[in-house]
Motif scaffolding. Structure first.
Motif, mmCIF file in Angstrom:
data_model
loop_
_atom_site.group_PDB
_atom_site.id
_atom_site.type_symbol
_atom_site.label_atom_id
_atom_site.label_comp_id
_atom_site.label_asym_id
_atom_site.label_seq_id
_atom_site.Cartn_x
_atom_site.Cartn_y
_atom_site.Cartn_z
ATOM 1 N N SER A 1 0.835 -1.198 0.000
ATOM 2 C CA SER A 1 0.000 0.000 0.000
ATOM 3 C C SER A 1 0.871 1.251 0.000
ATOM 4 O O SER A 1 1.933 1.282 0.636
ATOM 5 C CB SER A 1 -0.919 0.006 1.227
ATOM 6 N N VAL A 2 0.410 2.278 -0.711
ATOM 7 C CA VAL A 2 1.083 3.570 -0.715
ATOM 8 C C VAL A 2 0.054 4.643 -0.356
ATOM 9 O O VAL A 2 -1.126 4.363 -0.174
ATOM 10 C CB VAL A 2 1.736 3.860 -2.089
ATOM 11 N N ALA A 3 0.506 5.883 -0.272
ATOM 12 C CA ALA A 3 -0.373 6.973 0.147
ATOM 13 C C ALA A 3 -1.416 7.286 -0.927
ATOM 14 O O ALA A 3 -1.324 6.828 -2.068
ATOM 15 C CB ALA A 3 0.459 8.209 0.473
ATOM 16 N N ALA A 4 -2.407 8.089 -0.561
ATOM 17 C CA ALA A 4 -3.525 8.415 -1.449
ATOM 18 C C ALA A 4 -3.072 9.156 -2.694
ATOM 19 O O ALA A 4 -2.180 10.004 -2.638
ATOM 20 C CB ALA A 4 -4.554 9.253 -0.689
ATOM 21 N N ASP A 5 -3.684 8.811 -3.831
ATOM 22 C CA ASP A 5 -3.427 9.455 -5.119
ATOM 23 C C ASP A 5 -1.968 9.329 -5.558
ATOM 24 O O ASP A 5 -1.319 10.329 -5.871
ATOM 25 C CB ASP A 5 -3.842 10.926 -5.072
ATOM 26 N N PRO A 6 -1.412 8.113 -5.598
ATOM 27 C CA PRO A 6 -0.047 7.954 -6.105
ATOM 28 C C PRO A 6 0.006 8.342 -7.577
ATOM 29 O O PRO A 6 -0.812 7.902 -8.379
ATOM 30 C CB PRO A 6 0.234 6.464 -5.900
ATOM 31 N N ALA A 7 0.969 9.194 -7.930
ATOM 32 C CA ALA A 7 0.992 9.751 -9.283
ATOM 33 C C ALA A 7 2.274 9.471 -10.045
ATOM 34 O O ALA A 7 2.255 9.367 -11.272
ATOM 35 C CB ALA A 7 0.758 11.267 -9.222
ATOM 36 N N PHE A 8 3.401 9.358 -9.345
ATOM 37 C CA PHE A 8 4.679 9.195 -10.026
ATOM 38 C C PHE A 8 5.502 8.104 -9.364
ATOM 39 O O PHE A 8 5.547 8.009 -8.129
ATOM 40 C CB PHE A 8 5.481 10.503 -10.007
ATOM 41 N N LEU A 9 6.154 7.306 -10.196
ATOM 42 C CA LEU A 9 7.055 6.246 -9.735
ATOM 43 C C LEU A 9 8.409 6.450 -10.386
ATOM 44 O O LEU A 9 8.513 6.513 -11.607
ATOM 45 C CB LEU A 9 6.488 4.870 -10.101
#
Length: 321
Positions: A107-115
């Motif tokens: 799990s990651v934080a809300a609204d992951p946008a970039f990796l």
């Protein structure tokens, strides 16, 4: 049909130029004239992720990923020697697909946008939460978390620092990877939206950044994070040639460019509202293509390639220097 709305994605690879269209994959040679192989694709390709010998074609609408071997085409969704990591925004997760097909997810934080990847670790920036997370490969786990500004429009990482672009604040926020906390910021332009690394820097100079600013119709060239010694060297050299301490550079464009790409010694800017692609060197710019969809062009070994849907073919519009 508007060419900018067509589902076509292309990517330059070590084996040639990969073109993903609705339901079809084609690998072209670097002359963009011969098809090396073709295969079934995904319904609405949105992005291509590549390694040295493999590619993953992502269809966000259909929730499908197609994995192919760049030499021979499809290999049943398994990488030969690498693992695939997928950032899943709606699920708030980072998924790993192993070489044996095994899947793992964290799990990651809300609204992951970039990796992004650097120094053998992964970094995920989540826009709404304003969170930067460092993730180790083995074990596959979140190792460190930092609170940063929310709603950045772009995120890039090098060996020492992370850079976040904030259009409303007109600044680049710098996060030290070693300390995993904000270490400074760079005021830039009017509405900066996209960032690319121009040079890697030296012992005496910091990494150079290119920042697209559609409001100002410019790409700003500035210095990234620098050490105390680099700052002293920069001030000394600029003093010698009469530039002053904070002299800058910029490239002007006829339209508002919102994307910047750097491939080796070549620099490009793209205006997504008109589909116009430019090449620029210092303060000079020239248009090299227009009416191109956002993912229907690529720059890599061999030159710049675009997909021309009017004639349904891949074209090389600029050769490598």
């Amino acid at each position: 049909m508007n060419a900018l709305l067509l589902a076509v994605v292309i990517a330059a690879t070590n084996r040639g130029v990969l073109v993903a269209r609705s339901g079809l994959l084609e690998m072209f040679d670097r002359t963009a004239t011969n098809v090396i192989w073709n295969s079934d694709g995904v319904p609405t390709p949105a992005r291509i992720i590549t390694s040295n010998d493999q590619a993953a074609i992502i269809d966000s609408l259909a929730n499908v990923v197609r994995i192919v071997d760049l030499n021979t085409g499809p290999i049943d969704g398994v990488f030969v020697s690498h693992q695939l990591y997928l950032l899943e925004r709606d699920a708030r997760a980072l998924e790993r697909i192993g070489t044996d097909g095994a899947r793992a997810s964290i799990s990651v934080a809300a609204d992951p946008a970039f990796l992004r990847q650097s120094n053998g670790k992964l970094y995920v920036y989540s826009r709404t939460a304003g969170v930067l997370q460092e993730i180790s490969i083995s074990p596959f786990a979140v190792k460190r978390t930092a609170t940063v500004g929310a709603f950045a429009s772009d995120f890039e990482v090098d060996a020492k620092n992370a850079y976040l672009v904030y259009p409303r604040a007109a600044k680049i926020e710098i996060v030290s990877i070693a300390a995993m906390k904000e270490s400074g910021n760079i005021p830039v332009g009017a509405v900066p939206v996209d960032l690319a690394f121009v040079s890697s820097g030296t012992a005496l100079t910091a990494r150079t950044l290119a920042i697209a600013d559609p409001s100002a119709k410019r790409v700003w060239i500035t210095q990234g994070a620098e050490s105390f010694g680099q700052a002293l060297a920069r001030g000394f050299l600029r003093g010698l040639i009469g530039l002053g301490l904070y002299g800058g550079r910029e490239s002007q464009f006829p339209t508002g460019v919102d994307r910047v790409l750097v491939r080796g010694s070549r620099s490009y800017a793209y205006d997504s509202s008109t589909g116009t692609l430019y090449r620029f060197v210092r303060s000079k710019s020239s248009m090299i293509a227009k009416s191109i969809a956002p993912e229907a062009f690529t720059a890599g070994a061999g030159g710049v390639y675009v997909w021309d849907d009017a004639v349904r073919r891949l074209q090389r519009i600029e050769r490598d220097d």
